[in-house]
Design a protein around this motif. Structure first.
Motif, PDB file in Angstrom:
ATOM      1  N   SER A 173       0.691  -1.072   0.026  1.00 21.93           N
ATOM      2  CA  SER A 173       0.096   0.055  -0.190  1.00 21.93           C
ATOM      3  C   SER A 173       0.864   1.361   0.011  1.00 21.93           C
ATOM      4  CB  SER A 173      -1.011   0.014   1.312  1.00 21.93           C
ATOM      5  OG  SER A 173      -0.315  -0.248   2.409  1.00 21.93           O
ATOM      6  N   ASP A 174       2.244   1.236   0.366  1.00 25.46           N
ATOM      7  CA  ASP A 174       3.113   2.420   0.537  1.00 25.46           C
ATOM      8  C   ASP A 174       3.218   2.644  -1.001  1.00 25.46           C
ATOM      9  OD1 ASP A 174       2.974   2.642   3.055  1.00 25.46           O
ATOM     10  OD2 ASP A 174       4.840   1.582   3.625  1.00 25.46           O
ATOM     11  N   ALA A 175       3.441   1.954  -1.887  1.00 25.42           N
ATOM     12  CA  ALA A 175       3.659   1.949  -3.249  1.00 25.42           C
ATOM     13  C   ALA A 175       2.359   2.695  -4.217  1.00 25.42           C
ATOM     14  CB  ALA A 175       4.124   0.651  -4.016  1.00 25.42           C
ATOM     15  N   THR A 176       1.167   2.573  -3.478  1.00 28.70           N
ATOM     16  CA  THR A 176       0.097   3.108  -4.499  1.00 28.70           C
ATOM     17  C   THR A 176       0.217   4.540  -4.523  1.00 28.70           C
ATOM     18  OG1 THR A 176      -0.975   3.403  -2.217  1.00 28.70           O
ATOM     19  CG2 THR A 176      -1.446   1.501  -3.495  1.00 28.70           C
ATOM     20  N   GLN A 177      -0.441   5.149  -5.731  1.00 35.16           N
ATOM     21  CA  GLN A 177      -0.028   6.269  -5.793  1.00 35.16           C
ATOM     22  C   GLN A 177      -1.593   7.139  -6.110  1.00 35.16           C
ATOM     23  OE1 GLN A 177       2.769   7.389  -8.856  1.00 35.16           O
ATOM     24  NE2 GLN A 177       3.222   5.123  -9.291  1.00 35.16           N
ATOM     25  N   ILE A 178      -1.644   8.495  -5.938  1.00 32.29           N
ATOM     26  CA  ILE A 178      -2.998   9.006  -6.093  1.00 32.29           C
ATOM     27  C   ILE A 178      -3.216   9.209  -7.489  1.00 32.29           C
ATOM     28  CG2 ILE A 178      -3.966  11.297  -5.802  1.00 32.29           C
ATOM     29  CD1 ILE A 178      -2.483  11.909  -3.316  1.00 32.29           C
ATOM     30  N   GLY A 179      -4.258   8.784  -7.985  1.00 31.90           N
ATOM     31  CA  GLY A 179      -4.874   8.678  -9.422  1.00 31.90           C
ATOM     32  C   GLY A 179      -4.885   7.377  -9.903  1.00 31.90           C
ATOM     33  N   GLU A 180      -4.187   6.409  -9.061  1.00 33.10           N
ATOM     34  CA  GLU A 180      -4.100   5.004  -9.509  1.00 33.10           C
ATOM     35  C   GLU A 180      -5.587   4.353  -9.523  1.00 33.10           C
ATOM     36  OE1 GLU A 180      -1.819   1.031  -7.790  1.00 33.10           O
ATOM     37  OE2 GLU A 180      -1.025   2.710  -7.306  1.00 33.10           O
ATOM     38  N   TRP A 181      -5.839   3.387 -10.468  1.00 27.82           N
ATOM     39  CA  TRP A 181      -7.153   2.634 -10.711  1.00 27.82           C
ATOM     40  C   TRP A 181      -7.056   1.659  -9.606  1.00 27.82           C
ATOM     41  CZ3 TRP A 181     -11.421   3.536 -13.010  1.00 27.82           C
ATOM     42  CH2 TRP A 181     -11.615   4.507 -14.022  1.00 27.82           C
ATOM     43  N   VAL A 182      -8.409   1.572  -8.780  1.00 31.32           N
ATOM     44  CA  VAL A 182      -8.575   0.297  -7.758  1.00 31.32           C
ATOM     45  C   VAL A 182      -9.984  -0.052  -8.085  1.00 31.32           C
ATOM     46  CG1 VAL A 182      -6.885   1.245  -6.054  1.00 31.32           C
ATOM     47  CG2 VAL A 182      -8.948   2.222  -6.050  1.00 31.32           C
ATOM     48  N   LEU A 183     -10.142  -1.374  -7.385  1.00 31.11           N
ATOM     49  CA  LEU A 183     -11.518  -1.875  -7.453  1.00 31.11           C
ATOM     50  C   LEU A 183     -12.003  -2.027  -6.021  1.00 31.11           C
ATOM     51  CD1 LEU A 183     -11.289  -4.531 -10.241  1.00 31.11           C
ATOM     52  CD2 LEU A 183     -12.295  -2.418 -10.251  1.00 31.11           C
ATOM     53  N   ALA A 184     -13.141  -1.761  -5.608  1.00 30.51           N
ATOM     54  CA  ALA A 184     -13.734  -2.364  -4.360  1.00 30.51           C
ATOM     55  C   ALA A 184     -14.627  -3.644  -4.386  1.00 30.51           C
ATOM     56  CB  ALA A 184     -14.377  -1.052  -3.774  1.00 30.51           C
ATOM     57  N   VAL A 185     -14.515  -4.569  -3.871  1.00 26.67           N
ATOM     58  CA  VAL A 185     -15.074  -5.916  -4.006  1.00 26.67           C
ATOM     59  C   VAL A 185     -15.648  -6.219  -2.697  1.00 26.67           C
ATOM     60  CG1 VAL A 185     -15.179  -8.083  -4.787  1.00 26.67           C
ATOM     61  CG2 VAL A 185     -13.449  -6.663  -5.826  1.00 26.67           C
ATOM     62  N   GLY A 186     -17.049  -6.416  -2.728  1.00 29.87           N
ATOM     63  CA  GLY A 186     -17.916  -6.494  -1.538  1.00 29.87           C
ATOM     64  C   GLY A 186     -19.253  -6.992  -1.639  1.00 29.87           C
ATOM     65  N   ASN A 187     -19.903  -7.019  -0.697  1.00 33.41           N
ATOM     66  CA  ASN A 187     -21.397  -7.522  -0.663  1.00 33.41           C
ATOM     67  C   ASN A 187     -22.429  -6.411  -0.126  1.00 33.41           C
ATOM     68  OD1 ASN A 187     -20.858 -10.591  -1.025  1.00 33.41           O
ATOM     69  ND2 ASN A 187     -19.425  -9.763   0.478  1.00 33.41           N
ATOM     70  N   PRO A 188     -22.329  -5.043  -0.764  1.00 30.77           N
ATOM     71  CA  PRO A 188     -23.079  -4.066  -0.304  1.00 30.77           C
ATOM     72  C   PRO A 188     -24.543  -4.265  -0.594  1.00 30.77           C
ATOM     73  CG  PRO A 188     -22.495  -3.688  -2.695  1.00 30.77           C
ATOM     74  CD  PRO A 188     -21.614  -4.804  -2.015  1.00 30.77           C
ATOM     75  N   PHE A 189     -25.512  -3.911   0.578  1.00 27.87           N
ATOM     76  CA  PHE A 189     -26.871  -3.955   0.485  1.00 27.87           C
ATOM     77  C   PHE A 189     -27.302  -5.602   0.376  1.00 27.87           C
ATOM     78  CE2 PHE A 189     -26.497   0.191  -1.034  1.00 27.87           C
ATOM     79  CZ  PHE A 189     -26.905   0.921   0.297  1.00 27.87           C
ATOM     80  N   LEU A 191     -26.092  -7.746  -1.532  1.00 30.94           N
ATOM     81  CA  LEU A 191     -25.818  -7.906  -3.056  1.00 30.94           C
ATOM     82  C   LEU A 191     -24.493  -8.494  -3.181  1.00 30.94           C
ATOM     83  CD1 LEU A 191     -27.262  -4.523  -4.477  1.00 30.94           C
ATOM     84  CD2 LEU A 191     -28.394  -6.903  -4.437  1.00 30.94           C
ATOM     85  N   THR A 192     -24.438  -9.723  -3.176  1.00 29.00           N
ATOM     86  CA  THR A 192     -23.098 -10.564  -3.100  1.00 29.00           C
ATOM     87  C   THR A 192     -22.309 -10.386  -4.572  1.00 29.00           C
ATOM     88  OG1 THR A 192     -23.955 -12.456  -3.988  1.00 29.00           O
ATOM     89  CG2 THR A 192     -23.870 -12.337  -1.713  1.00 29.00           C
ATOM     90  N   SER A 193     -20.889 -10.222  -4.281  1.00 28.59           N
ATOM     91  CA  SER A 193     -20.030 -10.522  -5.459  1.00 28.59           C
ATOM     92  C   SER A 193     -20.328  -8.918  -6.269  1.00 28.59           C
ATOM     93  CB  SER A 193     -20.266 -11.523  -6.045  1.00 28.59           C
ATOM     94  OG  SER A 193     -20.084 -12.733  -5.577  1.00 28.59           O
ATOM     95  N   THR A 194     -20.041  -7.725  -5.579  1.00 31.32           N
ATOM     96  CA  THR A 194     -20.265  -6.594  -6.326  1.00 31.32           C
ATOM     97  C   THR A 194     -18.784  -5.948  -6.408  1.00 31.32           C
ATOM     98  OG1 THR A 194     -22.637  -6.331  -5.397  1.00 31.32           O
ATOM     99  CG2 THR A 194     -21.303  -4.309  -6.236  1.00 31.32           C
ATOM    100  N   VAL A 195     -18.591  -5.469  -7.630  1.00 29.53           N
ATOM    101  CA  VAL A 195     -17.244  -4.884  -7.922  1.00 29.53           C
ATOM    102  C   VAL A 195     -17.611  -3.358  -8.637  1.00 29.53           C
ATOM    103  CG1 VAL A 195     -15.368  -4.990  -9.635  1.00 29.53           C
ATOM    104  CG2 VAL A 195     -16.397  -7.079  -8.777  1.00 29.53           C
ATOM    105  N   THR A 196     -16.895  -2.452  -7.739  1.00 29.43           N
ATOM    106  CA  THR A 196     -17.080  -1.114  -8.373  1.00 29.43           C
ATOM    107  C   THR A 196     -15.462  -0.486  -8.560  1.00 29.43           C
ATOM    108  OG1 THR A 196     -16.945  -0.259  -6.146  1.00 29.43           O
ATOM    109  CG2 THR A 196     -19.032  -0.628  -7.250  1.00 29.43           C
ATOM    110  N   ALA A 197     -15.333   0.453  -9.467  1.00 34.34           N
ATOM    111  CA  ALA A 197     -14.094   0.827  -9.817  1.00 34.34           C
ATOM    112  C   ALA A 197     -13.972   2.586  -9.368  1.00 34.34           C
ATOM    113  CB  ALA A 197     -13.682   0.595 -11.218  1.00 34.34           C
ATOM    114  N   GLY A 198     -12.709   2.881  -9.147  1.00 35.06           N
ATOM    115  CA  GLY A 198     -12.316   4.098  -8.970  1.00 35.06           C
ATOM    116  C   GLY A 198     -10.925   4.444  -8.692  1.00 35.06           C
ATOM    117  N   ILE A 199     -10.726   5.699  -8.374  1.00 37.98           N
ATOM    118  CA  ILE A 199      -9.139   5.774  -8.209  1.00 37.98           C
ATOM    119  C   ILE A 199      -8.872   6.164  -6.741  1.00 37.98           C
ATOM    120  CG2 ILE A 199      -8.885   6.784 -10.509  1.00 37.98           C
ATOM    121  CD1 ILE A 199      -8.958   9.577  -9.315  1.00 37.98           C
TER     122      ILE A 199
END
Length: 472
Positions: A173-189, A191-199
């Motif tokens: 995590s120390d090597a991550t950079q601002i602006g880098e693409w990441v995915l959040a994977v979890g079970n919101p509400f 709803l299993t196996s949900t993938v969202t993307a952002g930076i």
């Protein structure tokens, strides 16, 4: 016909006479006139990029591969608690109580090893009588709680299976950079196996005074807690933990515990059963324009050292008050959460290179981190430390020493006696307390639960007034 020819000739003759007169009288005079225009007409320049703004297929982040590597290793975690209470009128009149299992909450978790170790948030499983884990293939297992760290909101679970499980490797995590693409994977509400993307929007974000979160704009909602934040390589760079919202749902910002902190906590729980904190031993404040002016220093970034913990690594290594910490190893320190976040990834006896600014010169000092227990003592659900020498010198009432209360989680002593943070314990059962070593002696002799032996307590309150409590 004759009249028409006459009219054409007259018209042509008139035109010739007019042109001749202009050439003879008007144009000749204008040849001697020079009109000078001193107005400079500079071209208007607008910076413009001529490159093609469209990404090629090779330039686009491969989110599909990252999602495929992660989705089967993220699980649904359910917290079941026991609800005790009368259920019918007959139960009420007879005084019977019935225990009933009730779903208290749900979240996500990340499988981090093929043998079934799972990382989630402490708040997801807090107070659970039973923890169940549902895999992405819909199989459900009862999970064992291996250990927790409430301060950093991390918990470690274990499920037993006959085969190896898909898992997500830890990234840096120390090597991550601002602006880098990441995915959040979890079970919101749920709803299993949900993938969202952002930076990654920011790093070392502090929400409550002692945290260091990765901030992202990937959509995270209730139920995502404990889920994975992964980079485009499918490596775990954070554990999704919190959102900032006035509605309870996502409005733009979410926060994750950095993977380097989570990994260190997990390793400590596996090896020691609890978290082993490495202490640098400095107090102070993060610099900004206002602080720099008040302290009369020329820099506005870094951590200004205003105090040194006695017997700490910083004290032994020679860091002094007035030093400005600029860097720990390769991590730049611009605010307190930069410093605290990096230290949370380290253990006692680890040596870090501390780059400081002292009297206008840059200096690097290797510091061996100290055990938390060498400076802070946990006793009777309270945390104590020695009184800093600087404070002793300012207040004569403290010259004889004592044990300073940093935190009081003992509800009885807090509510009934009124012990608060920054009160000073000076004697317990007529045993003089001059420092935390005296507290440690009691702890070794009687154990953590000393309350049942407590007969008398002497202390100084927040106004340094001497108080004495006798317990009957």
């Amino acid at each position: 016909m004759k009249k028409i020819l006459t009219l054409v000739c007259v018209s042509a003759l008139g035109g010739l006479l007019t042109l001749g007169g202009y050439k003879l009288f008007v144009e000749k005079e204008n040849n001697n006139v020079v009109i000078e225009d001193n107005t400079s007409q500079l071209p208007v320049y607008v910076p413009t990029s001529t490159s093609n703004a469209l990404l090629t297929n090779t330039d686009k982040p491969d989110l599909i591969t990252a999602a495929n590597k992660t989705i089967d290793a993220v699980v649904h975690v359910k917290n079941t608690q026991i609800n005790r209470g009368p259920q019918t009128w007959g139960d009420i009149f007879s005084g019977r109580t019935i225990e009933r299992k009730q779903l208290a909450g749900a979240g996500s978790g990340v499988i981090i090893s093929p043998d079934g170790h799972i990382v989630t948030n402490n708040h997801v499983i807090k107070g659970a009588a039973e923890i169940s884990v549902t895999l992405n293939d819909n199989r459900t297992f009862l999970a064992e709680l291996v250990g927790t760290d409430a301060e950093n909101d991390i918990a470690l679970l274990k499920i037993d299976t006959e085969e190896n499980l898909p898992h997500v490797p830890f990234g840096d995590s120390d090597a991550t950079q601002i602006g880098e693409w990441v995915l959040a994977v979890g079970n919101p509400f749920n709803l299993t196996s949900t993938v969202t993307a952002g930076i990654i929007s920011a790093k070392s974000r502090d929400l409550s005074g002692n945290q260091s979160f990765i901030q992202t704009d990937a959509v995270v909602n209730p139920g995502n807690s404990g889920g994975a934040l992964v980079n485009v390589n499918g490596e775990l760079v954070g554990i999704n933990t919190a959102i900032q919202s006035q509605t309870g749902s996502y409005i733009g910002y979410s926060f994750a515990v950095p993977s380097n902190i989570a990994r260190k906590i997990v390793e400590d729980i596996m090896e020691f059963g609890d978290v082993q904190d490495g202490i640098l031993g400095v107090t102070g404040l993060a610099l900004n324009g206002e602080a720099a002016k008040e302290l009369d220093v020329d820099v506005t970034e870094g951590f200004y050292v205003s105090g040194i913990e006695k017997k700490s690594g910083a004290d032994i290594a020679g860091i002094v008050e007035g030093d400005i910490i600029r860097r720990l190893d390769n991590v730049e320190i611009n605010k307190y959460s930069d410093l605290s976040g990096y230290l949370k990834t380290k253990s006692p006896s680890d040596v870090i290179n501390v780059e400081i600014l002292r009297n206008g010169a840059i200096k690097t000092i290797p510091v061996a981190l100290t055990k938390k227990e060498d400076i802070y003592v946990e006793f009777m659900d309270m945390q104590f430390r020695d009184i800093p020498e600087k404070i002793k010198n300012e207040y004569p009432q403290l010259s004889e020493g004592g044990a300073l209360i940093l935190e009081n989680k003992n509800a009885w002593l807090y509510n009934k006696v009124g012990l608060r943070r920054n009160y000073v314990i000076t004697a317990i059962n007529d045993i003089e307390i001059k420092n935390v070593d005296d507290i440690n002696k009691l702890k070794k002799e009687y154990g953590e639960d000393f309350t049942k032996y407590l007969n008398k307590l002497e202390y100084l309150d927040g106004n340094l007034r001497r108080k004495e409590i006798i317990f009957r």
